[in-house]
Design an enzyme around this catalytic site. Structure first.
Site, PDB file in Angstrom:
ATOM      1  N   LYS A   1      98.190  29.469  89.442  1.00  0.00           N
ATOM      2  CA  LYS A   1      98.234  28.267  90.274  1.00  0.00           C
ATOM      3  C   LYS A   1      97.647  27.069  89.530  1.00  0.00           C
ATOM      4  CE  LYS A   1      97.502  28.790  94.523  1.00  0.00           C
ATOM      5  NZ  LYS A   1      97.228  28.930  95.914  1.00  0.00           N
TER       6      LYS A   1
ATOM      7  N   ARG B   1      90.997  27.278  96.618  1.00  0.00           N
ATOM      8  CA  ARG B   1      92.015  28.351  96.612  1.00  0.00           C
ATOM      9  C   ARG B   1      91.873  29.238  95.392  1.00  0.00           C
ATOM     10  NH1 ARG B   1      96.978  26.292  99.555  1.00  0.00           N
ATOM     11  NH2 ARG B   1      96.518  24.129 100.011  1.00  0.00           N
TER      12      ARG B   1
ATOM     13  N   GLY C   1      98.844  36.282  99.120  1.00  0.00           N
ATOM     14  CA  GLY C   1      98.119  36.638 100.341  1.00  0.00           C
ATOM     15  C   GLY C   1      96.964  37.597 100.138  1.00  0.00           C
TER      16      GLY C   1
ATOM     17  N   MET D   1      94.178  37.163  98.209  1.00  0.00           N
ATOM     18  CA  MET D   1      92.846  36.590  98.005  1.00  0.00           C
ATOM     19  C   MET D   1      92.637  35.373  98.910  1.00  0.00           C
ATOM     20  SD  MET D   1      92.244  37.157  93.989  1.00  0.00           S
ATOM     21  CE  MET D   1      93.740  36.346  93.549  1.00  0.00           C
TER      22      MET D   1
ATOM     23  N   ARG E   1     105.533  27.992  91.114  1.00  0.00           N
ATOM     24  CA  ARG E   1     105.483  29.173  90.244  1.00  0.00           C
ATOM     25  C   ARG E   1     106.897  29.719  90.132  1.00  0.00           C
ATOM     26  NH1 ARG E   1     102.401  32.712  94.856  1.00  0.00           N
ATOM     27  NH2 ARG E   1     104.089  32.523  96.317  1.00  0.00           N
TER      28      ARG E   1
ATOM     29  N   HIS F   1     109.377  70.117  89.443  1.00  0.00           N
ATOM     30  CA  HIS F   1     110.789  70.484  89.418  1.00  0.00           C
ATOM     31  C   HIS F   1     111.605  69.575  90.320  1.00  0.00           C
ATOM     32  CE1 HIS F   1     114.307  72.844  90.760  1.00  0.00           C
ATOM     33  NE2 HIS F   1     114.357  73.180  89.487  1.00  0.00           N
TER      34      HIS F   1
ATOM     35  N   SER G   1     113.056  65.646  69.021  1.00  0.00           N
ATOM     36  CA  SER G   1     113.138  65.011  70.325  1.00  0.00           C
ATOM     37  C   SER G   1     111.797  65.246  71.026  1.00  0.00           C
ATOM     38  CB  SER G   1     114.288  65.620  71.126  1.00  0.00           C
ATOM     39  OG  SER G   1     114.378  64.988  72.367  1.00  0.00           O
TER      40      SER G   1
ATOM     41  N   CYS H   1     113.062  62.696  75.111  1.00  0.00           N
ATOM     42  CA  CYS H   1     113.873  63.120  76.246  1.00  0.00           C
ATOM     43  C   CYS H   1     113.018  63.505  77.446  1.00  0.00           C
ATOM     44  CB  CYS H   1     114.801  64.272  75.859  1.00  0.00           C
ATOM     45  SG  CYS H   1     113.912  65.738  75.353  1.00  0.00           S
TER      46      CYS H   1
ATOM     47  N   TYR I   1     116.200  56.610  69.554  1.00  0.00           N
ATOM     48  CA  TYR I   1     116.850  56.536  70.867  1.00  0.00           C
ATOM     49  C   TYR I   1     115.897  57.023  71.951  1.00  0.00           C
ATOM     50  CZ  TYR I   1     117.385  61.589  70.586  1.00  0.00           C
ATOM     51  OH  TYR I   1     117.114  62.925  70.502  1.00  0.00           O
TER      52      TYR I   1
HETATM   53  C1  PEP Z   1     109.776  67.797  78.141  1.00  0.00           C
HETATM   54  O1  PEP Z   1     108.945  68.697  78.071  1.00  0.00           O
HETATM   55  O2  PEP Z   1     109.501  66.583  78.072  1.00  0.00           O
HETATM   56  C2  PEP Z   1     111.192  68.133  78.319  1.00  0.00           C
HETATM   57  C3  PEP Z   1     112.126  67.202  78.290  1.00  0.00           C
HETATM   58  O3  PEP Z   1     111.474  69.432  78.594  1.00  0.00           O
HETATM   59  P1  PEP Z   1     111.391  70.053  80.079  1.00  0.00           P
HETATM   60  O4  PEP Z   1     111.084  68.985  81.045  1.00  0.00           O
HETATM   61  O5  PEP Z   1     112.699  70.710  80.300  1.00  0.00           O
HETATM   62  O6  PEP Z   1     110.268  71.041  79.883  1.00  0.00           O
END
Ligand code: PEP
Ligand code: MG
Length: 920
Positions: free
Chosen positions: A36, A106, A115, A117, A364, A480, A801, A868, A888
């Protein structure tokens, strides 16, 4: 030089701008004077009418708080100097009985916390100065109204007195007068409230906490305006650390150590009659991005009346047509243009018109929906205001989730009855079911369902697909349920500890409430917030125009441009042909992880069970052959969908007992049958066998590459299926780019031996088909030892990976299935962790990734490195991965668009920020 704590903004008595910006841009200044303060200074600098004032820095707040609410040396003197300077600039004095100066106090942190503070208006009023205000305005009603509002606000915000007590006194007065509205009370009515309000103050202020206001042993409303000012400034600093502000920061990932600035600014009044007004506006439509001025105003009102919604506001387009406000209205429309030209962004602003004169109180960068963000960015590029790179940085990747999943109708009203982790975005509504089979049954009957489980297992996959959403009482963001739901794009709320699920009896009770849910009872869940609602909430699927595609195309243009910096690819985690197709449609450049264990479900579960449990070698062999055939079919579909693009297939990873029935269920069955006199010898043998597969720490047990070492025939079967599908497609004229990945490697010798086995099998298949095959072989980096010994391991690996789900689990020693539901809330509360390390890459785990990438390149200069784990789809982590040099990121198919945008932004940020607007 002594540290500077205070910065002036606005004009002096001669109308000269005397703002002290110290030559900083808004983005630089906001860390000192808050958003501000920095924007008030900026508006003053570009010649807009800003009521003068000064800003006490955020650093002063931090010093004040960390010293236990004690002002740093010299600051009070500095404030006094700036206060006097302001009085001189205005030619008025605080508390003066002839012509008093009134100020607002302010908050304003580096990041907007709307809102959260404190604010105090009309400061400087007392029994003397109210007379001066009457004299100056000739408007006793206005003066007494301002005074009673000030006492209310000061008592409530600064001294912690319940504001309702003042509201009650006001209502009593209205009742006495037989009127309904505040505006129907006259000057005398309002004046007569002042002693009553002061009494409320005296009766309710804690004199131990505020000894400064104690006179003759009891608290008295402070008449000294300098004391009022100091207490108000302290209250604003204190409001940085209220529980709601802390919670807001936690939710919005705002660091706790920034502090807030305090802006002390000359009051202007929008409630001085019909040539006065106040309003809030956006330079464009924040809901859909339309290029139109957007907002509301109220004639003869103070700022809080607009926000409080007590009176019906008028649309901003009416302002230049409103009698008495035409000129100021026109000027405001000109200010809209100046602001957009200057900031080159959609701005939101607050203004007040005092007796025909326009004043700017705040501006802002405007908050906006994803839809609006896309449209504004594209329009501003087309208008030549910003570059393509800037346009790409204007859309927050996380916001895209709003566009990619169904949401609760924003107009719907509902109460949240339980809360869990926002595990997979999107909203769903349906009848409660307790098993995969029941979800399937509901689906067949055309009834939507929500699968409610303690935790899901691979067995639940069918039900998870058939249900509209998933709700668990246990498990965290990489449980899971969470991983699978995100992969499928299904809404999921997990870890709702308040739910006591009795699946056999198909009921849920809720701790702390008398709610009991039965099968079929309708609930709604919002996987973006973790909210669980009783009953149905209407859903909407936001309409997607071409704007998302345009921004993503621009993002790719930048991301894939080698001249602009290193390229980071985006792949998807997918394990069936439909998801592979979806990944390709969402712009994935390949599959970074195909978890083959997900192909072992449904009918195939029996086959893998036969393989694990059978004593007879022939039965084992036959099961494996059938599994191989089935898997080959899947690979054919996936490789076709991803033709010409890399597909990394991971060999079997989870502990084998995940494919087996639960021995405890079998035990119960045996007990019942034996009690009925049945012979259970066979079942008892099976139970012994099932028990033999149980491990105390399955996540650290017989899983990953260890499976292939203990059961080499499993690897042979999988490799044969992968490679023969590849060979067959090549023969048919396709261009599969298959790669094989080994999970959970820790030792060089593991990968060396398994690689040899894989190469032998590839050679065999290649010879059988008469097809040349080039199939790179790499490994997951999921264990600290693998990252540490990466140089040696890379001698045998074509790619790494990083599996940050397991790497985080093994680096931190946090169970990925339990930690979020057990001790992590305490870790958040006690600020031991700021973000969930399973969702956003932890700095310690990042060190392992760094070590892995460096060692990997030493061991194999051509190694390709990617990620991954779940963090691969998280924008904050994607920035870290870009900086760590990954080639990647790979994430769920639904997050691919988010990752494409985040990867482009990471590249832009790491290569000097967006280029300036192109010459066109
Ligand atoms: C991981 O462990 O990050 C992975 C991609 O394998 P998973 O989740 O299948 O154990
Ligand atoms: Mg793993």
């Amino acid at each position: 030089m002594a540290e500077k704590h205070i910065y002036r903004f606005g004009n002096d008595a001669n109308g000269n701008n005397v703002t002290e910006t110290a030559g900083k841009t808004v983005d630089e200044a906001k860390w000192i004077t808050g958003g501000k303060g920095a924007n008030l200074a900026e508006m003053a600098n570009i010649g807009l009418p800003v009521p003068p004032g000064f800003t006490i820095s955020c650093q002063t707040c931090v010093a004040y708080s960390s010293a236990g609410n004690v002002w740093p040396d010299g600051v009070l003197d500095e404030i006094d100097k700036y206060r006097k300077d302001l009085e001189e600039r205005m030619g008025k004095k605080l508390g003066d009985k002839g012509d008093p100066l009134l100020v607002s106090v302010r908050s304003g942190a580096p990041f907007s916390m709307p809102g959260m503070m404190d604010t105090v208006l009309n400061l400087g009023l007392n029994d003397d100065s109210v007379q001066g205000l009457i004299k100056q305005t000739n408007n006793p009603r206005f003066a007494w109204d301002s005074y009673r509002r000030f006492i209310t606000m000061f008592s409530d915000v600064v001294m912690g007195v319940d504001g309702q007590l003042f509201e009650d006194a006001l209502n009593k007065k209205k009742a006495e007068k037989g009127v309904k509205l505040d505006t129907e009370l006259d000057a005398d009515d309002l004046k007569s409230l002042i002693p009553i309000y002061k009494q409320i103050f005296s009766d309710n202020v804690d004199s131990k906490k505020y000894p400064e206001v104690v006179v003759g042993g009891k608290p008295v409303f402070p008449t000294d305006p300098y004391l009022q000012l100091r207490l108000a400034e302290q209250a604003v600093f204190g409001s940085w650390n209220t529980p709601r502000a802390i919670l807001y920061r936690q939710q919005n990932k705002i660091p706790d150590d920034l502090g807030t600035a305090v802006n002390v600014q000359v009051m202007v009044f929008g409630n001085k009659g019909n040539t006065s007004a106040t309003g809030v506006a956006f330079t464009r439509n924040p809901a859909d991005g339309t290029n139109e001025r957007y907002g509301d105003f109220l004639v003869n009102a103070q700022g809080e009346d607009v926000v409080a919604g007590i009176r019906n506001t008028q649309p901003i387009s009416e302002l230049p047509k409103t009698p008495g406000l035409e000129e100021a209205g026109k000027e405001l429309y000109h200010v809209f243009e100046i602001l957009e030209d200057h900031y080159a962004d959609m701005m939101d602003l607050e203004f007040t018109i005092e007796q025909g004169k326009l004043w700017m109180l705040q501006t802002r960068v405007g908050k906006r929906t994803a839809l609006s963000a896309l449209k504004v960015a594209i329009d501003m590029y087309n208008e030549g205001r910003i570059s393509k790179e800037t346009a790409v940085t204007r859309v927050a990747p996380e916001q895209l989730d709003q566009l990619l999943h169904p949401q609760f109708d924003p107009n719907a009203k509902y109460d949240v009855f339980a809360k869990g982790l926002n595990a997979s975005p999107g909203a769903a509504t349906g009848g409660v079911v307790f098993s995969s089979e029941d979800a399937e049954k509901f689906k067949k009957e055309g009834k939507p369902s929500i699968l409610v489980r303690w935790e899901t297992t691979p067995d639940d996959l069918k039900g998870m697909v058939d249900a509209e959403g998933i709700l668990t009482s246990h498990g965290g963001k990489t449980s899971h349920a969470a991983v699978i739901a995100r992969g499928m794009g299904a809404p999921c709320v997990c870890g709702v500890e308040a739910l006591n699920i009795d699946a056999p009896n198909r009921t849920v009770t809720v701790s702390g409430s008398d709610v009991v849910l039965h099968e079929g009872d309708v609930i709604s869940i919002d996987g973006s917030t973790g909210d669980v609602i009783l009953g149905e909430v209407p859903l909407i699927r936001p309409q997607l125009g071409g704007d998302l595609k345009t921004i993503l195309d621009w993002a790719d243009e930048i991301r894939l441009n080698p001249k602009r910096g290193r390229i980071m690819g985006v792949r998807a985690n997918a394990d069936n042909p439909a998801d592979a197709q979806l990944s390709a449609d969402n712009g994935a450049e390949g599959i970074g992880l195909d978890r083959t264990e997900h192909m072992f479900l449904g009918d195939r579960k029996q086959l893998i069970q036969n393989f694990i449990l059978a004593e007879d070698d022939d039965v084992k062999k036959e099961s494996l052959e059938k599994l191989g055939e089935a898997q080959k079919g899947d690979f054919l579909g996936m490789f076709k969908a991803m033709d010409g693009k890399t597909v990394i297939v991971r060999l079997l990873d989870p502990p084998l007992h995940e494919f087996l029935d639960n021995p405890r269920d079998l035990e119960v069955e045996i007990a019942k049958e034996e009690a009925a006199g049945k012979d259970c010898t066979k079942k008892r043998e099976l139970l012994t066998k099932l028990d033999s597969f149980q491990e105390a720490n399955p996540m650290l047990g017989l899983r990953g590459c260890r499976l292939g070492l203990v059961y080499p025939e499993l690897n042979d079967m999988q490799v044969r299926a992968i490679v023969s599908a590849t060979a067959e497609l090549i023969q048919q004229g396709y261009h599969p780019k298959t790669e094989i990945m080994i999970p959970l490697i820790a030792f060089e010798e593991e990968i060396k031996q398994i690689r040899k086995q894989i190469e032998d099998e590839i050679k065999k298949v290649s010879d059988e088909y008469g097809v040349e095959l080039d199939i790179p072989i790499g490994n997951m980096v999921e264990l600290p030892r693998c990252a540490i010994m990466s140089e040696d391991i890379a001698h045998h690996s074509d790619f790494f990976s990083f599996g940050t789900n397991d790497l985080t689990q093994t680096c931190l020693g946090f169970s990925r299935d339990d930690a979020e539901g057990t001790f992590m809330p305490v870790y958040f509360d006690r600020k031991i962790v700021k973000t969930n390390p399973f969702a956003t890459l932890d700095k310690g785990v990042a060190q392992l990734v760094d070590m892995g990438v460096r060692g990997g390149h030493k061991g194999n200069p051509n190694i390709i490195c990617g990620v991954c784990g779940e963090t691969g789809g998280d924008p904050e982590s994607i920035q870290m991965y870009y900086d760590l040099g990954l080639d990647y990121v790979s994430c769920s198919p639904y997050r691919v668009p988010i990752a494409r945008l985040a990867a482009a932004q990471a590249k832009i940020h790491s290569n000097g920020g967006p280029v300036p607007v192109e010459k066109r």
